[in-house]
Write a protein that holds these residues in place. Structure first.
Motif, short mmCIF file in Angstrom:
data_model
loop_
_atom_site.label_atom_id
_atom_site.label_comp_id
_atom_site.label_asym_id
_atom_site.label_seq_id
_atom_site.Cartn_x
_atom_site.Cartn_y
_atom_site.Cartn_z
N TYR A 123 0.82 -1.21 0.00
CA TYR A 123 0.00 0.00 0.00
C TYR A 123 0.85 1.27 0.00
O TYR A 123 0.64 2.17 -0.81
CB TYR A 123 -0.93 0.00 1.21
CG TYR A 123 -1.68 1.30 1.40
CD1 TYR A 123 -2.49 1.81 0.39
CD2 TYR A 123 -1.56 2.04 2.57
CE1 TYR A 123 -3.17 3.00 0.54
CE2 TYR A 123 -2.25 3.24 2.74
CZ TYR A 123 -3.05 3.71 1.72
OH TYR A 123 -3.71 4.90 1.88
N GLY A 124 1.82 1.32 0.90
CA GLY A 124 2.60 2.55 1.07
C GLY A 124 3.85 2.62 0.24
O GLY A 124 4.59 3.61 0.31
N GLY A 125 4.14 1.57 -0.56
CA GLY A 125 5.39 1.55 -1.32
C GLY A 125 5.39 2.40 -2.56
O GLY A 125 6.40 2.44 -3.29
N MET A 162 13.09 -1.41 -7.46
CA MET A 162 11.97 -1.17 -6.54
C MET A 162 12.19 -1.87 -5.20
O MET A 162 11.94 -1.30 -4.13
CB MET A 162 10.66 -1.66 -7.17
CG MET A 162 10.09 -0.74 -8.23
SD MET A 162 8.53 -1.35 -8.89
CE MET A 162 7.91 0.15 -9.68
N THR A 163 12.68 -3.10 -5.26
CA THR A 163 12.98 -3.83 -4.02
C THR A 163 14.07 -3.12 -3.23
O THR A 163 13.95 -2.96 -2.00
CB THR A 163 13.42 -5.27 -4.34
OG1 THR A 163 12.39 -5.93 -5.10
CG2 THR A 163 13.68 -6.06 -3.07
N GLY A 164 15.12 -2.70 -3.90
CA GLY A 164 16.20 -1.98 -3.22
C GLY A 164 15.73 -0.68 -2.59
O GLY A 164 16.11 -0.36 -1.45
N PHE A 165 14.89 0.07 -3.30
CA PHE A 165 14.39 1.33 -2.78
C PHE A 165 13.53 1.11 -1.53
O PHE A 165 13.63 1.86 -0.55
CB PHE A 165 13.58 2.05 -3.86
CG PHE A 165 13.06 3.40 -3.43
CD1 PHE A 165 13.91 4.48 -3.27
CD2 PHE A 165 11.70 3.59 -3.17
CE1 PHE A 165 13.43 5.72 -2.87
CE2 PHE A 165 11.21 4.82 -2.77
CZ PHE A 165 12.09 5.89 -2.62
N LEU A 166 12.69 0.07 -1.56
CA LEU A 166 11.86 -0.23 -0.39
C LEU A 166 12.72 -0.61 0.80
O LEU A 166 12.47 -0.18 1.93
CB LEU A 166 10.88 -1.36 -0.71
CG LEU A 166 9.75 -1.05 -1.69
CD1 LEU A 166 8.88 -2.28 -1.91
CD2 LEU A 166 8.89 0.11 -1.21
N PHE A 167 13.75 -1.41 0.58
CA PHE A 167 14.60 -1.83 1.68
C PHE A 167 15.30 -0.64 2.35
O PHE A 167 15.36 -0.55 3.58
CB PHE A 167 15.65 -2.84 1.19
CG PHE A 167 15.23 -4.27 1.37
CD1 PHE A 167 15.27 -4.87 2.63
CD2 PHE A 167 14.79 -5.02 0.30
CE1 PHE A 167 14.88 -6.19 2.81
CE2 PHE A 167 14.39 -6.34 0.47
CZ PHE A 167 14.44 -6.93 1.73
N VAL A 410 22.98 4.48 -1.85
CA VAL A 410 22.21 3.65 -2.77
C VAL A 410 21.20 4.45 -3.58
O VAL A 410 21.07 4.25 -4.80
CB VAL A 410 21.50 2.52 -1.99
CG1 VAL A 410 20.51 1.78 -2.89
CG2 VAL A 410 22.52 1.55 -1.44
N ILE A 411 20.46 5.36 -2.94
CA ILE A 411 19.38 6.08 -3.63
C ILE A 411 19.87 6.88 -4.82
O ILE A 411 19.26 6.83 -5.90
CB ILE A 411 18.59 6.95 -2.62
CG1 ILE A 411 17.81 6.05 -1.65
CG2 ILE A 411 17.62 7.89 -3.35
CD1 ILE A 411 17.06 6.79 -0.57
N GLY A 518 7.72 -8.04 3.07
CA GLY A 518 6.92 -7.13 2.26
C GLY A 518 7.72 -6.42 1.19
O GLY A 518 7.22 -6.21 0.08
N CYS A 519 8.96 -6.06 1.49
CA CYS A 519 9.81 -5.38 0.50
C CYS A 519 10.13 -6.27 -0.69
O CYS A 519 10.41 -5.78 -1.79
CB CYS A 519 11.10 -4.90 1.16
SG CYS A 519 10.89 -3.55 2.32
N VAL A 520 10.11 -7.59 -0.47
CA VAL A 520 10.34 -8.54 -1.56
C VAL A 520 9.04 -8.88 -2.27
O VAL A 520 8.97 -8.93 -3.51
CB VAL A 520 11.01 -9.82 -1.03
CG1 VAL A 520 11.13 -10.86 -2.14
CG2 VAL A 520 12.38 -9.51 -0.45
N VAL A 521 7.98 -9.10 -1.50
CA VAL A 521 6.70 -9.55 -2.06
C VAL A 521 6.00 -8.44 -2.84
O VAL A 521 5.45 -8.69 -3.92
CB VAL A 521 5.78 -10.07 -0.92
CG1 VAL A 521 4.36 -10.26 -1.41
CG2 VAL A 521 6.33 -11.36 -0.36
N ALA A 522 6.01 -7.22 -2.31
CA ALA A 522 5.24 -6.13 -2.93
C ALA A 522 5.61 -5.90 -4.40
O ALA A 522 4.72 -5.82 -5.25
CB ALA A 522 5.40 -4.85 -2.11
N PRO A 523 6.92 -5.78 -4.76
CA PRO A 523 7.24 -5.62 -6.19
C PRO A 523 6.81 -6.80 -7.04
O PRO A 523 6.38 -6.63 -8.19
CB PRO A 523 8.77 -5.47 -6.18
CG PRO A 523 9.12 -4.99 -4.82
CD PRO A 523 8.13 -5.66 -3.92
#
Length: 677
Positions: A123-125, A162-167, A410-411, A518-523
C-alpha cells in the motif's frame, strides 16, 4: 425453546459469557509472571502464518491500491485470521496425537504485527502513486513529448530497483522512534485507537467468550469468502471484451452509466464499504455527484471554448486536466489543514505532558479536555513489563546511522536525478517528521505520512528544476512518506503489544521480518498486475488514479500554475477553500454538524476514478445499517468477518485471473448493453 436457531443459541451463549465477564470486572487479571520470554513469543508456526496472511493481503491491498487508492484498516481481520489459522493448526495436530505449545495472545499479536508490516509495503510503497508515476506511460499521459531516448524524466518499473528502494527507506523508519516509545505509550498515554482496538480484540479472543465469538465469525467469514470467490469466477465468463460483464451493468440506465453511475457488483468495494464509516462512503458519493453528475458534463459542453476540440479528453489540457488538478486542490486543502491542526494540537498536548508529567492523559479528540484517570493494577503491570522489555537506545541509534549511510549511497545510484545531499536533508528531517506523525496518529488515528511526503515533493521538485525536478520530487515524497509511515505503524503495534503484554523486542523483530518480506513480495505482486493488466489506463479497470495526481503535483512544483488548463486555477482556488472551510465547520461543531460534513480527501477520489465504486461502498454502508437495525448485536459481531470474507474472496480471484490473462486465455462471452433504437 426447540425452535431457537443455531445463530440465536450462539448469541445467547456469548451473552451469558459476557455477564460472567461483567461479574468478574473488579478482578485484575494481568500477570506478567507467566509471559514467555521474548524469543519464545516468535514461533515458527507464527512466522509461517504471518507470511501466508501477508501474501494474501498483499494481493488484496495491491488491487485496492491500483483501482481506487483507498485501503481500509485491515488490522482487525488479520488478528482474526491469525487466531483462526493457529487454532486450526493446533486442532489438526491434536487429532494426529501431536502435542503443540499453547496459543497465547502474545503469539497472536506477533502474527498480526508481522502480517500488517508485510502488506504495508504493497500500500505505502508507491506502486499506485509516486513510483509508478515515474514510468513512460504516465509521462506521456500527462502531456510529455514521446521523444526516443529521452529518459531523464522517467524510470520504468523494475523488480530490482523497486525492491532496493523499499529496503533502504522502510527499514530506517523502524529505528527512528524507539527511544520515544515509553514517552508516547506510557508517559503521554497516547490512545492510538487502531492499536488499542486491536489489542482489546486479541485479549478478547483468548477468553472463553472470545473463543465462542471467533467460531461464529469463522463460519461467517468462510461462507462469504466462498460466495465472493465463486461470484468473481462466474463474472469472469462474461468479460470477453471491452466494457463487458456485470461490472458494466447499467443499473440506473445508460445515460448515468456513461457518467460512471452504476453498481458494478464488486464484492471488494461492498466489503470495503462495510468496514469504512458511513461518512467516508457518503463523502465519496457526494464527490461523485458533484464531479461526474454536475461538473464534468458541463465542462464537456464547453469543449472548443475552454479547450481545443482536437484534444482528447485524456489530455491534461482538456477535461482530464480539470479532473486531476481540482482533485489535487481538494487533497492539498484537506491535507494542509489537518497537517497544521495535528502539529498545533500535538504541540499543545506534548507541552502539557512535559509540564505535568503523568497527570495529564492525552486527549483522543481536539476538544483539549484532559481525562485524568488513576492507574489500575493492570496498567501498572503492563507499564512495568513494557519498560523492562526495552530495546537498547544505542542499538536504535547505531541502526539508524548505518541504514542512513547505506541509503545516501544507494538512492542516488537508483535515481541519478536525486543528489546525495537531498537524501542527507531528508534523513536529518526524518526523526522530527516521524515523531510528529506518530504523535499525531496517536491522538487522532490519522496517519499523515502522505502529507509530509507532499511537502517534500513540492520543495525538492522546485529545487531540482526542469531537468531533474519531477523525479527528485517524487522520490523525495517516497523517502519521507516511508519513514514517517513506518514509524507511525510501529507505534500503533507497540500500543497493541502494551495491552497484550507482548515484548517490544519481539514486536520489533516481528515488524522487521514482516517489513523484509513485504519489501520482496510487494514488487512481485505489483508485476503480476503490471504485466497482466493495463495498469494506469484511465479508461481501464486498474486506473491507479493517484499516479497521475502525484506526477502532476511534481510538474506543478516545477512549472507552477502554467501547467493548469484554462480557467482551472479558479476552480482550484474554490475547492481548496472549500476543503479548508468544511474542516473548520466540522471542528467548530463536531457532534451535531461534523458527522454530516463531507471529507474532502474522500471526495477527491471519485473526481478522477468515477462514481461506480462509491455506489458499491454505499451499498456496503446500507447493508450494515439495515443489519444493525434488524439484529444489532449480531451485526456488531459479524460485520468485520463478513466484510473480510467478501474482500478476501474477490481479492484471491485476482491471482487465477492474472494467470489466465498472462497465458492469453480470454473469457468466452461478452455481455454488454446498448440503447434500443
Amino acid at each position: 425453546m426447540g425452535n431457537i436457531s443455531n445463530e440465536e443459541r450462539e448469541l445467547r451463549e456469548i451473552e451469558n459469557l459476557e455477564r460472567e465477564d461483567v461479574e468478574k470486572a473488579g478482578v485484575d487479571v494481568e500477570d506478567a509472571s507467566g509471559v514467555a520470554p521474548w524469543r519464545q513469543q516468535i514461533t515458527v508456526r507464527g512466522v509461517i502464518t504471518s507470511i501466508f496472511i501477508g501474501l494474501i493481503y498483499s494481493v488484496i491491498v495491491m488491487k485496492l491500491n491500483l483501482t481506487t487508492g483507498l485501503v481500509p484498516n485491515l488490522n482487525v481481520s488479520i488478528a482474526l485470521l491469525g487466531f483462526v489459522f493457529i487454532k486450526l493448526w493446533t486442532k489438526i495436530l491434536e487429532k494426529a496425537n501431536i502435542v503443540s505449545t499453547p496459543f497465547t495472545r502474545q503469539e497472536n499479536t506477533i502474527i498480526q504485527t508481522c502480517a500488517v508490516a508485510c502488506y504495508s509495503a504493497s500500500y505505502g510503497g508507491g506502486f499506485g502513486s509516486y513510483l509508478l508515476g515515474l514510468n513512460r506511460k504516465t509521462y506521456e499521459r500527462v502531456g510529455g513529448t514521446s521523444t526516443p531516448g529521452n529518459t531523464s524524466d522517467t524510470k520504468e518499473p523494475g523488480i530490482g530497483w523497486m525492491t532496493g528502494f523499499l529496503f533502504v527507506t522502510y527499514f530506517v523508519g523502524l529505528t527512528t522512534l524507539i527511544p520515544f516509545r515509553k514517552m508516547m505509550i506510557i508517559d503521554a498515554k497516547l490512545p492510538y485507537p487502531t492499536g488499542n482496538a486491536t489489542g482489546v480484540l486479541i485479549n478478547g479472543f483468548h477468553t472463553p467468550k472470545g473463543n465462542v465469538m471467533a467460531k461464529k465469525q469463522v463460519k461467517g467469514f468462510m461462507r462469504f469468502f466462498s460466495f465472493s470467490l465463486l461470484w468473481s469466477f462466474f463474472q469472469w465468463f462474461y468479460t470477453g471484451g471491452d466494457h463487458c460483464g456485470f461490472a458494466q451493468f447499467p443499473t440506473f440506465g445508460l445515460k448515468p452509466w456513461r457518467n460512471t453511475f452504476y453498481f458494478d457488483f464488486s464484492m471488494t468495494y461492498v466489503g470495503t464499504g462495510m468496514i469504512c464509516s458511513h461518512l467516508v462512503n457518503l463523502s465519496l458519493l457526494f464527490g461523485a455527484v458533484v464531479s461526474w453528475g454536475i461538473m464534468w458534463p458541463l465542462i464537456r459542453v464547453l469543449k472548443g471554448n475552454w479547450f481545443p476540440e482536437s484534444l482528447p479528453e485524456s489530455s491534461m489540457k482538456s477535461l482530464n486536466g480539470y479532473k486531476i488538478f481540482i482533485s489535487i486542490a481538494l487533497i492539498l486543502g484537506d491535507g494542509l489543514y489537518n497537517f497544521i491542526k495535528v502539529i498545533y494540537f500535538s504541540a499543545l498536548n506534548f507541552q502539557a505532558c512535559v509540564k505535568k508529567g503523568n497527570h495529564i492523559t492525552a486527549s483522543v479528540t481536539y476538544d483539549n479536555q484532559d481525562q485524568n484517570q488513576n492507574q489500575t493494577p493492570d496498567d501498572l503491570t503492563r507499564n512495568d513489563f513494557f519498560i523492562k522489555e526495552s530495546v537498547p537506545t544505542w542499538l536504535a541509534c547505531a541502526g539508524y546511522v548505518v541504514l542512513t549511510v547505506i541509503s545516501i549511497n544507494v538512492i542516488p545510484l537508483i535515481f541519478p536525478q536525486v543528489k546525495w545531499y537531498f537524501v542527507v536533508v531528508a534523513y536529518l528531517l526524518a526523526p522530527i517528521l516521524g515523531f510528529c506523525n506518530a504523535y499525531g496518529t496517536g491522538l487522532t488515528d490519522m496517519n499523515m505520512a502522505y502529507n509530509y511526503g507532499k511537502v517534500a515533493l513540492f520543495i525538492l521538485a522546485a529545487l531540482g528544476g526542469k531537468s531533474d525536478g519531477v523525479v527528485a520530487g517524487l522520490v523525495a515524497c517516497g523517502i519521507i512518506k516511508s519513514l514517517a509511515s513506518t514509524s507511525s505503524d510501529l507505534m500503533q503495534d507497540m500500543k497493541t503489544g502494551h495491552l497484550t503484554l507482548t515484548s517490544p523486542r519481539s514486536m520489533l523483530v516481528a515488524q522487521a521480518i514482516g517489513t523484509g518480506i513485504g519489501c520482496v513480495v510487494a514488487p512481485l505482486v505489483f508485476f503480476i498486475f503490471y504485466h497482466s493488466f493495463d495498469v494506469g489506463n484511465p479508461d481501464g479497470e486498474y486506473k491507479a488514479p493517484y499516479v497521475i495526481i502525484y506526477r502532476n503535483m511534481a510538474i506543478l512544483g516545477v512549472e507552477g500554475f502554467s501547467a493548469l488548463p484554462n480557467h482551472c486555477l479558479k476552480f482550484c482556488y474554490g475547492f481548496f477553500a472549500f476543503a479548508v472551510l468544511v474542516n473548520l465547520l466540522r471542528d467548530w461543531n463536531p457532534k451535531n454538524i461534523g458527522k454530516w460534513v463531507p471529507l474532502p480527501m474522500a471526495m477527491a477520489v471519485p473526481f478522477v476514478v468515477g462514481a461506480y465504486f462509491a455506489v458499491d461502498m454505499c451499498v456496503g454502508s446500507l447493508v450494515v445499517f439495515v443489519w444493525s437495525k434488524m439484529k444489532c448485536k449480531e451485526a456488531a459481531l459479524m460485520v468485520p468477518a463478513v466484510a473480510s470474507g467478501l474482500i478476501c474472496g474477490d481479492g484471491i480471484w485476482v491471482l487465477p485471473s492474472a494467470v489466465l490473462a498472462w497465458f492469453k486465455v480470454r473469457p468466452p462471452i461478452c455481455m454488454s448493453f446498448v440503447a434500443n433504437k
